[in-house]
Design an enzyme around this catalytic site. Sequence first.
Site, mmCIF file in Angstrom:
data_model
loop_
_atom_site.group_PDB
_atom_site.id
_atom_site.type_symbol
_atom_site.label_atom_id
_atom_site.label_comp_id
_atom_site.label_asym_id
_atom_site.label_seq_id
_atom_site.Cartn_x
_atom_site.Cartn_y
_atom_site.Cartn_z
ATOM 1 N NE ARG A 51 -1.840 -1.612 2.896
ATOM 2 C CZ ARG A 51 -2.231 -3.242 2.174
ATOM 3 N NH1 ARG A 51 -3.067 -3.622 1.654
ATOM 4 N NH2 ARG A 51 -0.396 -4.155 3.172
ATOM 5 C CB THR A 52 3.254 2.518 2.359
ATOM 6 O OG1 THR A 52 2.320 2.328 3.350
ATOM 7 C CG2 THR A 52 4.083 3.737 2.659
ATOM 8 C CE LYS A 80 26.634 -2.422 -4.989
ATOM 9 N NZ LYS A 80 27.418 -1.325 -6.346
ATOM 10 N NE ARG A 101 7.161 0.618 4.952
ATOM 11 C CZ ARG A 101 5.618 0.457 5.220
ATOM 12 N NH1 ARG A 101 5.678 -0.651 5.073
ATOM 13 N NH2 ARG A 101 4.638 1.103 5.409
ATOM 14 C CG HIS A 129 3.704 4.311 8.241
ATOM 15 N ND1 HIS A 129 3.639 5.357 7.269
ATOM 16 C CD2 HIS A 129 2.821 2.851 7.633
ATOM 17 C CE1 HIS A 129 3.172 4.084 6.671
ATOM 18 N NE2 HIS A 129 3.142 2.967 6.904
HETATM 19 C C1 NCD Z 1 1.561 -0.982 8.182
HETATM 20 C C2 NCD Z 1 3.057 -0.787 8.759
HETATM 21 O O1 NCD Z 1 3.830 -0.705 7.652
HETATM 22 O O2 NCD Z 1 3.320 -0.349 9.691
HETATM 23 N N1 NCD Z 1 1.691 -1.350 6.826
HETATM 24 C C3 NCD Z 1 1.034 -0.044 6.255
HETATM 25 O O3 NCD Z 1 1.798 0.754 5.924
HETATM 26 N N2 NCD Z 1 -0.252 -0.081 5.975
HETATM 27 C C4 NCD Z 1 0.689 -1.463 9.429
HETATM 28 C C5 NCD Z 1 1.888 -3.256 8.447
HETATM 29 O O4 NCD Z 1 2.388 -3.727 8.612
HETATM 30 O O5 NCD Z 1 0.943 -4.208 10.178
#
Ligand code: NCD
Length: 306
Positions: A51-52, A80, A101, A129
């Site tokens: 999703r993100t 590396k 991320r 997040h």
């Molecule tokens: C979440 C995350 O990555 O923290 N997912 C997301 O970005 N929607 C929640 C999860 O991974 O459980």
Amino acid sequence: MRGLIDITDFSVEEIDSLIDVANDIIDNPKKYSEKCKGKKLATLFFEPSTRTRLSFEAAMYELGGNVIGFSEASSSSSTKGESVADTAKVISCYADIIAMRHPKEGSAYVAMKNATIPVINAGDGGHCHPTQTLADLLTIYREKGSFDNLTVGLCGDLKFGRTVHSLIGALSRYSGIKFVLISPEELKLPSYVKNDVLKKNNLPYIQTTSLEDVIGELDVLYMTRVQRERFFNEEDYLRLKDSYILDLKKLSLAKDNLSVMHPLPRVNEISVAVDNDPRACYFKQVLYGKYMRMALILKLLEEAEK
Ligand code: NCD
């Protein structure tokens, strides 16, 4: 250079204005379709995501911009031995804005300190997040009409669940919010969130291990997955993973206007039968995430140009 690392980096007024822009994008998408023409978003994903990452990409494309990046640490120079600081400096030569991320807490902050373009934290380990929280806030706003005076239940892995930490930080700034923290003993909210956010601001909260006991009081129920990747041993994960499963029987104890949310991915926490209940909001939440990321990219690029 200003980015978004922690949701409280933005004032309540700034978040309100992102919500206004996202609502305007929903109503008038054409108005925004060329706003980022010629701009590049770099998506640096050192940890898995569906999703993100894709919602950042869709957001940038819908603004008329372009996207470069990688979706696995193994395809980047981090294998590396390149540091996050160096990666941030390098990407600043190619793109206009970064969404990153990373499994390490604090990594987005390091990237921001070293980049010369805005950095957005798309999840740093078990820490926070903020863009999921933007999606959550737009969902709550559209479902409830305001953030004040809500009783919000957060259920599941409150220890490692970074979306929970960010959402509590964001909601702590509205009035009359009550938090109901539902988790197994081992997965309780970390003390830094409890002390620095809840206790410091005198916010009412209760902690419980039982979802059934409290579900009837809630206006919002935020379910979360047990974060397998943050466990030190598989046995503990297996023991805790199905601690809470929201099914129709438990939902029958809830208010008619409860909003059931989940950042996704879902494992077993919500039975599929709940998806058809009008109280289920988690797929709308996904869509709202894209609009909020569009509003965020616009804001940070505008500020960077000043
Ligand atoms: C979440 C995350 O990555 O923290 N997912 C997301 O970005 N929607 C929640 C999860 O991974 O459980």
